[in-house]
Design a protein around this motif. Structure first.
Motif, mmCIF file in Angstrom:
data_model
loop_
_atom_site.group_PDB
_atom_site.id
_atom_site.type_symbol
_atom_site.label_atom_id
_atom_site.label_comp_id
_atom_site.label_asym_id
_atom_site.label_seq_id
_atom_site.Cartn_x
_atom_site.Cartn_y
_atom_site.Cartn_z
ATOM 1 N N ILE A 42 -21.143 5.177 -1.816
ATOM 2 C CA ILE A 42 -20.438 5.546 -3.038
ATOM 3 C C ILE A 42 -19.436 6.658 -2.737
ATOM 4 N N CYS A 43 -19.825 7.583 -1.855
ATOM 5 C CA CYS A 43 -18.880 8.626 -1.406
ATOM 6 C C CYS A 43 -17.677 7.993 -0.719
ATOM 7 N N ASP A 44 -17.947 7.015 0.136
ATOM 8 C CA ASP A 44 -16.853 6.330 0.829
ATOM 9 C C ASP A 44 -15.958 5.582 -0.154
ATOM 10 N N LEU A 45 -16.576 4.998 -1.184
ATOM 11 C CA LEU A 45 -15.794 4.310 -2.201
ATOM 12 C C LEU A 45 -14.861 5.292 -2.909
ATOM 13 N N ALA A 46 -15.391 6.456 -3.285
ATOM 14 C CA ALA A 46 -14.566 7.464 -3.958
ATOM 15 C C ALA A 46 -13.413 7.906 -3.054
ATOM 16 N N LYS A 47 -13.697 8.093 -1.768
ATOM 17 C CA LYS A 47 -12.657 8.518 -0.841
ATOM 18 C C LYS A 47 -11.610 7.429 -0.644
ATOM 19 N N SER A 48 -12.057 6.167 -0.678
ATOM 20 C CA SER A 48 -11.105 5.064 -0.522
ATOM 21 C C SER A 48 -10.167 4.983 -1.715
ATOM 22 N N ILE A 49 -10.599 5.486 -2.850
ATOM 23 C CA ILE A 49 -9.766 5.477 -4.055
ATOM 24 C C ILE A 49 -8.686 6.548 -3.966
ATOM 25 N N THR A 50 -9.076 7.757 -3.601
ATOM 26 C CA THR A 50 -8.131 8.873 -3.633
ATOM 27 C C THR A 50 -7.316 8.996 -2.355
ATOM 28 N N GLY A 51 -7.816 8.431 -1.246
ATOM 29 C CA GLY A 51 -7.052 8.470 -0.003
ATOM 30 C C GLY A 51 -6.651 9.869 0.399
ATOM 31 N N GLU A 52 -5.380 10.056 0.726
ATOM 32 C CA GLU A 52 -4.917 11.348 1.231
ATOM 33 C C GLU A 52 -4.674 12.360 0.118
ATOM 34 N N ARG A 95 0.836 -1.208 0.000
ATOM 35 C CA ARG A 95 0.000 0.000 0.000
ATOM 36 C C ARG A 95 0.867 1.253 0.000
ATOM 37 N N SER A 96 1.917 1.253 0.816
ATOM 38 C CA SER A 96 2.817 2.398 0.876
ATOM 39 C C SER A 96 3.523 2.593 -0.459
ATOM 40 N N TRP A 97 3.912 1.490 -1.099
ATOM 41 C CA TRP A 97 4.569 1.533 -2.415
ATOM 42 C C TRP A 97 3.651 2.190 -3.434
ATOM 43 N N ILE A 98 2.377 1.824 -3.419
ATOM 44 C CA ILE A 98 1.406 2.396 -4.355
ATOM 45 C C ILE A 98 1.245 3.897 -4.114
ATOM 46 N N ASP A 99 1.182 4.313 -2.855
ATOM 47 C CA ASP A 99 1.016 5.734 -2.547
ATOM 48 C C ASP A 99 2.208 6.561 -3.038
ATOM 49 N N ARG A 100 3.427 6.003 -2.893
ATOM 50 C CA ARG A 100 4.608 6.727 -3.377
ATOM 51 C C ARG A 100 4.603 6.820 -4.895
ATOM 52 N N LEU A 101 4.140 5.760 -5.542
ATOM 53 C CA LEU A 101 4.013 5.797 -6.994
ATOM 54 C C LEU A 101 3.021 6.872 -7.421
ATOM 55 N N LYS A 102 1.881 6.902 -6.746
ATOM 56 C CA LYS A 102 0.849 7.881 -7.093
ATOM 57 C C LYS A 102 1.389 9.301 -6.963
ATOM 58 N N ASP A 103 2.166 9.558 -5.929
ATOM 59 C CA ASP A 103 2.709 10.901 -5.705
ATOM 60 C C ASP A 103 3.623 11.307 -6.856
ATOM 61 N N ALA A 104 4.476 10.380 -7.294
ATOM 62 C CA ALA A 104 5.385 10.667 -8.402
ATOM 63 C C ALA A 104 4.620 10.833 -9.714
ATOM 64 N N VAL A 105 3.603 10.023 -9.923
ATOM 65 C CA VAL A 105 2.815 10.113 -11.154
ATOM 66 C C VAL A 105 2.063 11.432 -11.212
ATOM 67 N N TYR A 106 1.546 11.890 -10.082
ATOM 68 C CA TYR A 106 0.892 13.206 -10.042
ATOM 69 C C TYR A 106 1.873 14.308 -10.454
ATOM 70 N N ASP A 107 3.115 14.215 -9.978
ATOM 71 C CA ASP A 107 4.113 15.218 -10.359
ATOM 72 C C ASP A 107 4.394 15.149 -11.853
ATOM 73 N N ALA A 108 4.423 13.952 -12.398
ATOM 74 C CA ALA A 108 4.631 13.802 -13.840
ATOM 75 C C ALA A 108 3.477 14.432 -14.618
ATOM 76 N N GLU A 109 2.258 14.259 -14.116
ATOM 77 C CA GLU A 109 1.104 14.897 -14.755
ATOM 78 C C GLU A 109 1.247 16.412 -14.744
ATOM 79 N N ASP A 110 1.695 16.963 -13.606
ATOM 80 C CA ASP A 110 1.869 18.416 -13.498
ATOM 81 C C ASP A 110 2.894 18.927 -14.522
ATOM 82 N N LEU A 111 3.965 18.160 -14.709
ATOM 83 C CA LEU A 111 4.992 18.576 -15.658
ATOM 84 C C LEU A 111 4.487 18.539 -17.091
ATOM 85 N N LEU A 112 3.701 17.535 -17.410
ATOM 86 C CA LEU A 112 3.136 17.464 -18.757
ATOM 87 C C LEU A 112 2.149 18.605 -18.990
#
Length: 531
Positions: free
Chosen positions: A497-507, A68-85
């Motif tokens: 459904i709100c809880d499901l959406a929140k579980s997807i995006t997390g922090e 889970r922690s590995w996935i969160d770190r990946l997501k953070d880096a991918v978000y930064d890549a999106e910002d750069l694009l």
């Protein structure tokens, strides 16, 4: 804790890979060999390697906090890549404006000057990309991956996969469905014939609403045995398998089936067994949206007697529209009273609720939290069964569904999210900015999607907003959005459904709720909502 972030991450990476080879990026990197090398020779293959690991990570992150922690770190880096694009796209627009207006007016010069101030190359675009790669590459290092036990392109069984449902039911434990049952039985009654040879009756609703339970009640009603010569029940589930479906029907009708037979032989036998007979077949949990598949199957059933019936349960209005011959039955949530009866039956085992007034008051609030969803009421009651402890009951009351250990509500809804196309995963996950019970208008949400760049640009030069209307319709047909009962021009999401959406995006998305706000803002928070 993000339970389904990996599916969202996979969709994000897919979008990024498409953008890397898109026209705006190509416009910028042409002639810049260093940037081209970083983007195409490093970032693109790195993202592809990450994507190859996500299927396996999807299963293992459920029980492994390190994954889970590995996935969160990946997501953070991918978000930064999106910002750069995004910055690259802005630079592309700036350069195009300059080339188009060589003799620009002062106003246009001001615009191009503004975009020039945002020029990403002034801040070292290549250095930023290499920094992102520096965070991604250790995460897919072979030794690190081996420690996590992840394998590339591993198609493991989907976590929380629904077990096949049978036709058995204890009707004494079902509440609030008598009216729905009688309404559908009216369609089955031979005294109410239609002009169709075979009637298909879809029951539609969100996951956990009790569609299968309602179908069971009907299937086991004694009147059905009088009205039909043969009946059979098949749990179709997510992957439509014509061979399995035909074999199951044949086994239930004849009591046996030769495993050596081909699909053609099985279908010929099934056709012979029900030819000229009035039948009732239940196809439970249908997901397939391919009309051609259903049309082929309908041919198999066409030899039944006049006014034979097929009941279909599905979460998807599109499936219902493809299969139905009479109006779809849209199943509603339970009333509060019926939801309480269900909760009470399972939570207060071998005791009387009135003997525990402190639990009674907490239980009533828990039932309100269930929002009329029988699966939620039953699941939470099961967690509290035989636990006459107010502290534990309060913990459940004040927890979010995705935080409750062993709760089966989010997993049941998770399948609906899992099978969304990538573009709809992004749009739905973004809806975690909305608090529970928030009424929103379709146009409002579409404009937000547009502002975030979540809508694909139509290839036929159509309006992006039209694509937004398509996405909204698709999510509504899959029961992610519901029309508000108070304001017919607005829509809402069920609490789960709100809880499901929140579980997807997390922090990564933070909602400021209540007068005291929220303390969930972290370094990884990308969106802040205070609606």
């Amino acid at each position: 804790m993000a339970l389904v972030g990996e599916a969202f991450l996979s969709a994000s990476i897919e979008v990024l890979l498409n953008r890397i080879v898109s026209s705006d990026v190509s416009y910028i990197i042409s002639g810049n060999k260093k940037l081209e090398a970083v983007l195409l020779n490093k970032l693109e293959p790195t993202l592809m390697s990450v994507k190859a690991l996500l299927d396996d990570a999807e299963t293992k992150q459920i029980t492994n906090s390190n994954v889970r922690s590995w996935i969160d770190r990946l997501k953070d880096a991918v978000y930064d890549a999106e910002d750069l694009l995004d910055e690259i796209a802005t630079e592309a627009l700036r350069r195009k404006l300059e080339s188009q207006y060589q003799t620009a007016t002062s106003t246009v010069k001001q615009v191009t000057s503004f975009f020039s101030s945002l020029n990403p190359f002034k801040d070292g675009m290549v250095a930023k990309l290499e920094d992102i790669l520096g965070r991604l590459e250790p995460l897919i290092n072979q030794k690190h991956i081996a420690r996590l036990g992840l394998k590339e392109n591993c198609r493991a069984e989907k976590p929380f996969q629904r077990s096949p449902a049978t036709s058995l039911v204890d009707d004494s434990g079902v509440y609030g469905r008598d009216g729905a049952k009688e309404e559908i039985l009216r369609f089955l009654n031979p005294q109410n014939p239609t002009e169709n040879r075979i009637d298909v009756i879809p029951i539609v609703g969100m996951g956990g609403l009790g569609k299968t339970t309602l179908a069971r009640l009907i299937y086991n009603d004694s009147r059905v045995d009088d009205w039909f010569e043969i009946k059979a029940w098949v749990c179709v589930s997510e992957e439509f398998d014509a061979f399995k479906l035909t074999k199951t029907l044949l086994q239930q009708i004849t009591g046996s089936c030769d495993d050596r037979l081909s699909l053609n032989q099985l279908q010929l036998q099934l056709k012979e067994k029900h030819s000229g007979k009035k039948f009732l077949f239940v196809l439970d949990d249908v997901w397939n949206e391919d009309y051609a598949v259903w049309d082929d199957l309908r041919t198999l059933f066409s030899c039944g007697a006049q006014n034979s019936k097929i009941i279909v349960t599905t979460r998807n209005q599109v499936v219902a529209d493809i299969m139905r011959t009479i109006p779809t039955y849209c199943l509603e949530t339970l009333s509060y009273d019926d939801c309480w009866k269900l909760f009470e039956r399972h939570a207060f085992d071998n005791t009387t609720p009135s003997n525990h007034p402190e639990l009674l008051a907490i239980g009533e609030e828990i039932v309100k939290k269930c929002g009329g969803l029988p699966l939620a009421a039953k699941a939470l009651a099961g967690l509290l069964r035989c636990k006459l402890d107010a502290v534990e009951w309060n913990r459940i009351l004040h927890s979010n569904f995705w935080e409750i250990k062993n709760d089966s509500c989010i997993p049941a809804l998770r399948l609906s999210y899992y099978y969304l196309p990538s573009h709809l995963k992004h749009c739905f996950a973004y809806c975690s900015i909305f608090p529970k019970d928030y009424e929103f208008q379709k146009e409002q949400l579409i404009r937000l999607w547009m502002a975030e760049g979540l809508l694909e640009v139509p290839r036929d030069n159509g309006h992006t907003e039209e694509r937004g209307h398509e996405y909204f319709k698709d999510l509504t047909s899959r029961s992610f959005f519901q029309q508000s009962k108070g304001n017919k021009t607005c829509f809402i999401m069920h609490d789960l459904i709100c809880d499901l959406a929140k579980s997807i995006t997390g922090e990564f998305i933070c909602r400021l709720e209540g007068s005291g706000g929220s303390s969930e803002i972290t370094e990884r928070t990308r969106h802040l909502s205070n609606v």
